[in-house]
Design a protein around this motif. Sequence first.
Motif, PDB file in Angstrom:
ATOM      1  N   ALA A   1      -4.554   8.310   8.272  1.00  0.00           N
ATOM      2  CA  ALA A   1      -3.194   7.899   7.919  1.00  0.00           C
ATOM      3  C   ALA A   1      -2.641   6.916   8.946  1.00  0.00           C
TER       4      ALA A   1
ATOM      5  N   GLN B   1      -0.971   1.260  -3.708  1.00  0.00           N
ATOM      6  CA  GLN B   1      -1.128   2.232  -4.790  1.00  0.00           C
ATOM      7  C   GLN B   1      -0.277   3.467  -4.566  1.00  0.00           C
ATOM      8  N   SER B   2      -0.133   3.875  -3.320  1.00  0.00           N
ATOM      9  CA  SER B   2       0.627   5.098  -3.029  1.00  0.00           C
ATOM     10  C   SER B   2       2.105   4.968  -3.372  1.00  0.00           C
ATOM     11  N   VAL B   3       2.605   3.742  -3.456  1.00  0.00           N
ATOM     12  CA  VAL B   3       4.012   3.548  -3.850  1.00  0.00           C
ATOM     13  C   VAL B   3       4.119   3.149  -5.317  1.00  0.00           C
TER      14      VAL B   3
ATOM     15  N   GLN C   1      -4.650   0.898  -0.806  1.00  0.00           N
ATOM     16  CA  GLN C   1      -4.268   2.301  -0.936  1.00  0.00           C
ATOM     17  C   GLN C   1      -2.788   2.499  -0.677  1.00  0.00           C
ATOM     18  N   THR C   2      -2.249   1.761   0.287  1.00  0.00           N
ATOM     19  CA  THR C   2      -0.820   1.868   0.562  1.00  0.00           C
ATOM     20  C   THR C   2      -0.011   1.343  -0.618  1.00  0.00           C
TER      21      THR C   2
ATOM     22  N   ASN D   1      -4.291   3.569   8.322  1.00  0.00           N
ATOM     23  CA  ASN D   1      -3.691   2.906   7.164  1.00  0.00           C
ATOM     24  C   ASN D   1      -2.309   2.344   7.504  1.00  0.00           C
TER      25      ASN D   1
ATOM     26  N   ASP E   1      -3.272  -1.902  -8.367  1.00  0.00           N
ATOM     27  CA  ASP E   1      -4.356  -2.044  -7.398  1.00  0.00           C
ATOM     28  C   ASP E   1      -4.870  -3.473  -7.460  1.00  0.00           C
TER      29      ASP E   1
END
Length: 167
Positions: A5, A74-76, A71-72, A8, A80
């Motif tokens: 984490a 996508q996390s919000v 990934q960051t 990232n 992608d």
Amino acid sequence: MLSRAKANDSSFLCWKEFCAELYVNPFLSNVDKPIIFLQVFAQRYRTGEIAPQQKRVQSCTVEQQLRAVAQTLQSVGLPDHPNDAQGKIDFRLQRQLQGYKCQDSPTRRVKPLPILVIRQIATLSPSSQNPASLTILHLITIAFYFLLQPGDYKNSTADTHPSVCKI
């Protein structure tokens, strides 16, 4: 998990600084062709312009940075961008990363300990009938086959194998 984490977070911080320099929204919400920005980011990171140590980095490091940014995003809940509809990395980024792999210096490989050395020890030790010699023979055999990975412990600078580059 925590170190991933943090990595990232530092990757996305680098991405945010890169985007701020280009006056682009780091979430790429108002960008028509986000892949172009990701390619420029990858190139600048590769050359060390925006890398934390300001030094050229290997292709796998560039790929890790791109994955962390993706990934960051996508996390919000954003799309992608580095990956296409099938989930594979975009063709242009894939070619760019493949080109970096071809430019990277080959991995340093070492020669493993030859089995003949172990066989010679095995033939010499039982002839002495010394319990210490037999014990050492057994320890060497166990270490060679089960505990050690012989190629990982011998430092040899000669005879490295070149990497294969597919074009």
